[in-house]
Design an enzyme around this catalytic site. Structure first.
Site: not given
Length: 978
Positions: A48, A421, A46, A170
């Protein structure tokens, strides 16, 4: 197949036989065993697109003192490990990072990666430029960021690179409109990780962690139906099975000659976890995410242990074990669920608000960093309205013209990154928020060249355009210093629009060609305080303008020598009522459509009347603040922070009796850090509330969360309504969740919902709608009231990873950030209210744009042959390549909300534009990476008697297309500039 996206456009009604070499993706899913529990291990990372570090820092592995993370090394390592064992699988999500990595690879490496993709060993999921936030993003920006990512994958890898699964592991709550968009983009399913803790407990008991989400009440099923799976461990590995370089779990030690041999223990623990997980899911297939944030930088650690885990667990099958472990991907797992041919629980609401514990509601980020949220919304308007549309309408000269080479791609990528996000959500570190804003500013500079070139070509004038980016604080050097200038007013909507232009000036009387309602008002004290030393205008020139659909009008402004403007051009002044006791000027404000009254004792709004419909409601509006929890109380140690909203009391502190003055508008001064201007404009059916909040004081060592609250006589029965990502409206009820029994522990924060563009309260007679200029959080805590959070300044981190309090300052405001915004209020009868608030919300999102010019003659231009019907919104008009443009037309009404506009509408594509000949048209899916008529998705059966209906189109000809309520149709047009 993706090469046909270009070829097919050259043919419209003629049938052509073409021989095409089609890429066939190899069967990539490992075989499962029907009589066993199949455990699908999904290796993933994951990554970001900015959070604790900037996008660049994350990619290169810079600033590891903040967080050790380097995306380029992850991709290097994973590709190397996939080559070594054909059984291994990996999924990748964020195209923004992959695109950057891909451009740096050799042709040999690129060919190897293409082979991995063709064989299904490397699978893309989601595929957008980023994994967008779902609460604070507008649907137009989400569609764009998905399109840019999926287009790259489509053009690079063809059908084998097309994601089949949406992967939103997420985001902090999940919007119904996102599910609807994913369904219309052709995804077979959605997986996410974060779910309210009470909702999860309920779904685990009922085995409803996998469900069918019916994400629209207007689109015909299964058009917006999306299978949705809730992952068991968020997006982390099961406890004790993390083998990344920064994990503490022991590796699998399988040498029997060593004392620390642990295979039996590992297998035993894994089997227990797998069997326990299987008890709360519906089939004999379960999924486990094997990875987490920025993992697999040394992929050998993960794969070496996963290889062993699969080997030793499956070896027990010879001894009667009924557990089968395999490398898998979300699409392979979803395929097995589809083969099960079961019925699934049906959901029609959304997953907001999200809480991970009794006092931990993630509703603060709905408002966090309100200045960044506004800048993102303005940037979206700049991109959609000015850069994209004018690049198409202006033709090739817009990209290379008298002002140089223009570029829209920089802005597109910056806006795509901003949807992440931890970007527009406001949940990043301060230096990262600054970087997002910097990227947007850089993109806008590139777009300004496109705009200048395009307007120069369309108006046959190369006069310099001045872009006044600080008009919200009355700063524009040209209008402040010039006696004569022109104003180029552009309307991005497909219908003609009237609105008020406000320009900072230093004269007292001006003439404006063809404009109505001219007036000059002094710059307010609040504006002078906010702009600091960035401008010197003492007045604002206000006048009403009109621009044609998808076009512009040029207005000529000149300073008059003496005296005020003629009385005939002045708007009707407000009726002033003198309060002899408190010596305040309180007014009844009356214009053509609305009347506003103020209480003579408090100076607050007291009523609002719609003169057309003969409605009047009691309306009091004031400002309040909640003292933010510092975590030092008996119930919980949870403080308010960037994510979490947690007031230390259910009763906010209130301002009363503002200082009030009337200068053709009502100016209210509540405190040194809270003020407001109340405005009515000629020909407007809305009341404007321009609020200014900050610097929020913290001398008392208390964080504060500032709200405005509207208290009305409307009988709401504890119900209010919010939009979902700017599109469909959902009903909200206090202390209630539609699909599970809520045990409320936070009576304020637990009732807050995201408001992306509008919210309203209503009863049988009256509907009050509030349109916002950015994403904000809001609630209806009391009957007849609607509160909206405007600004937050906090002194504590909320322990969700960001590691710093939400305490924004800047070089201009070192004492604390000042934020300004607008709320637009409309009062209507409920059956017709949508006819007002739907178009109004689009006007605010795709704001009407104007720029001063040194001097230009009066000129009009429209890019459309005729205005489109009110129900039709021109959502996207952007250059695709040399002679092709991408067009999205949207029906902007829900099926139930308007007698007049909730009906099918037909549009002729060939008769649409005034400057473009449409030579060919082909329909695509929403994300423009598949032909619409070739898009196929899994069919799912809900636990209901309803049978899915296949969507059929009833277009009258090849050029005429019909839009039904809430439908978006996407077309690739081959065009020629006239």
């Amino acid at each position: 197949r993706h090469h046909l996206l270009t070829a097919q456009l050259f043919f419209n009604t003629v049938c052509v036989c073409v021989c095409v070499c089609v890429c066939v993706c190899m069967q990539s899913c490992h075989a499962t065993k029907p009589d066993m529990l199949n455990v699908h291990l999904v290796p993933h990372t994951h990554d970001d697109v900015g959070w604790l570090k900037t996008v660049d820092q994350y990619y290169y592995g810079d600033r590891n003192d903040i967080q050790h993370a380097g995306v380029q090394y992850i991709l290097d390592s994973v590709v190397d490990q996939l080559i070594k064992n054909p059984d291994r699988r990996f999924i990748y999500v964020e195209t923004a990072f992959f695109y950057r990595w891909w451009k740096q690879q050799s042709s040999a490496t690129q060919q190897t990666v293409k082979q991995l993709v063709d064989e299904g060993r490397l699978e893309f999921v989601n595929g957008g430029w980023c994994m967008s936030d779902e609460a604070t993003t507008h649907y137009s920006a989400v569609i764009d960021q998905m399109t840019i990512g999926l287009r790259f994958l489509n053009e690079t890898f063809g059908p084998c690179g097309r994601p089949r699964v949406a992967w939103h592991i997420d985001p902090f709550g999940h919007a119904r409109e996102h599910a609807s968009m994913f369904a219309q983009m052709g995804y077979d399913g959605l997986f996410f990780g974060r779910l309210d803790y009470q909702d999860r407990a309920h779904r685990m008991r009922e085995k409803e962690q996998e469900l069918l989400w019916r994400a629209s009440d207007s689109l015909t099923p299964p058009m917006a139906d999306l299978f949705t799976g809730i992952l068991p461990n968020g997006y982390n590995p099961p406890e004790g099975f993390c083998w990344d370089q920064f994990c503490d779990d022991p590796p699998i030690r399988d040498d029997p000659d060593l004392e620390d041999y642990n295979v039996d223990d590992v297998v035993k623990r894994f089997l227990a976890i797998a069997k326990n997980q299987a008890t709360v899911y519906k089939t004999n297939h379960i999924i486990m995410t094997m990875g987490s944030d920025f993992q697999y930088e040394n992929a050998n650690l993960w794969y070496k242990n996963l290889d062993k885990l699969i080997h030793y667990v499956n070896a027990l099958q010879a001894k009667g074990s009924k557990v089968n472990v395999l490398y898998s991907t979300p699409s392979c797992y979803l395929q097995e669920l589809h083969r099960a041919n079961l019925t699934w629980a049906l959901k029609t609401d959304d997953f907001f608000p999200y809480a991970d514990d009794a006092h931990d509601f993630w509703t603060g980020y709905f408002t966090s960093r309100p200045a960044l949220k506004r800048y993102e919304r303005i940037s979206n308007g700049n991109l959609q309205v000015i850069c994209n549309q004018l690049e198409v309408l202006g033709g090739p000269v817009s990209r290379k013209g008298p002002f140089g080479e223009g570029d829209s791609q920089t802005m597109k990528k910056a806006m795509a990154v901003a949807q992440h996000h931890d970007a527009v959500s406001g949940t990043e570190k301060q230096h990262v928020a600054n970087d997002y804003a910097r990227k947007l500013a850089e993109g806008w500079q590139h777009c300004q060249v496109v705009v200048s070139n395009s307007l120069a070509g369309l108006s046959s004038s190369s006069a310099e355009r001045i872009y006044c980016d600080n008009l919200n604080v009355s700063v524009c050097p040209l209008t402040e210093s010039s006696k004569k200038f022109s104003v180029n007013v552009y309307n991005p909507l497909a219908q003609p629009v009237n609105w008020a232009v406000r320009l900072p000036v230093n004269g007292t009387a001006y003439s404006v060609s063809d404009a109505k309602g001219r007036s000059v008002v002094p710059v307010s004290r609040a504006t002078q305080n906010v702009r600091r030393n960035r401008g010197f205008a003492v007045n604002e020139l206000v006048f009403q303008v009109q621009a044609p659909p998808l076009g512009y009008t040029i207005y000529f402004v000149s300073l008059r020598q003496d005296g005020p403007p003629p009385a005939s051009t002045q708007p009707r002044p407000p009726t002033v009522i003198k309060n002899k006791y408190r010596k305040l000027n309180i007014c009844v404000y009356v214009l053509q459509f609305l009347q506003v009254t103020f209480d003579p004792d408090t100076g607050l709004l007291s009523s609002l009347s719609n003169l057309e419909t003969k409605q009047t409601i009691k309306l009091t509006q004031n400002f309040y603040w909640y003292n933010a929890s510092d975590g030092k109380n008996m119930d919980s140690s949870q403080p308010s922070g960037a994510y979490i909203f947690r007031p230390n009391s259910s009763t906010p502190f209130v301002y009363v009796s503002p200082q009030t003055s009337v200068v053709q508008e009502v100016r209210q001064w509540f405190a040194p850090w809270v003020s407001q201007v109340v405005r009515l404009y000629t020909d407007s059916r809305t009341l404007e509330l321009e609020w200014t909040v900050g610097p929020v004081p913290i001398d008392d060592h208390l964080g504060k969360e500032v709200i405005t609250r509207l208290d009305t006589s409307i009988k709401t029965s504890e119900i209010f309504y919010t939009d979902s990502n700017g599109r469909e409206v959902l009903q909200r009820r206090k202390d209630f969740r539609p699909t599970w029994q809520l045990k409320q522990s936070e009576p304020i924060a637990g009732n807050y919902y995201p408001i992306n563009s509008r919210a309203f309260i209503k009863d049988d007679e009256d509907q009050l709608t509030v349109v916002t200029d950015r994403s904000q959080g809001g609630a209806s805590i009391q009957n007849g009231s609607l509160e909206i959070m405007l600004h937050r300044r906090l002194l504590y981190d909320d322990f969700r990873g960001v590691g710093e309090p939400l305490n924004e300052i800047s070089s201009i405001f070192p004492e604390g950030l000042v934020v300004r915004g607008r709320l637009l209020l409309s009062l209507d009868r409920p059956p017709t209210a949508a006819d007002t608030h739907r178009p109004l919300a689009q006007q605010v999102v795709l704001f009407k744009w104007f720029c001063p010019v040194s001097q230009l003659r009066t000129h009009h231009f429209s890019g459309l042959q005729a205005a489109l019907p009110p129900a039709v919104h021109l959502l996207t008009l952007t250059q695709w390549d040399k002679d092709k443009v991408l067009l999205r037309l949207e029906h902007q009404f829900q099926s139930w909300e308007s007698k007049r506009n909730s009906k099918p509408v037909t549009v002729n594509l060939q008769k649409l534009f005034s400057t473009l000949d449409v030579l060919g048209a082909s329909e695509l899916n929403l994300s423009a990476n598949q032909w619409k008529d070739e898009m196929s998705r899994f069919d799912w059966t809900p636990q209901t008697d309803e049978k899915p209906l296949l969507k059929t189109f009833e277009d009258h000809s090849d050029w005429e297309v019909t839009l039904r309520p809430m439908e978006i149709r996407t077309f690739l047009l081959r065009v020629r500039l006239r």
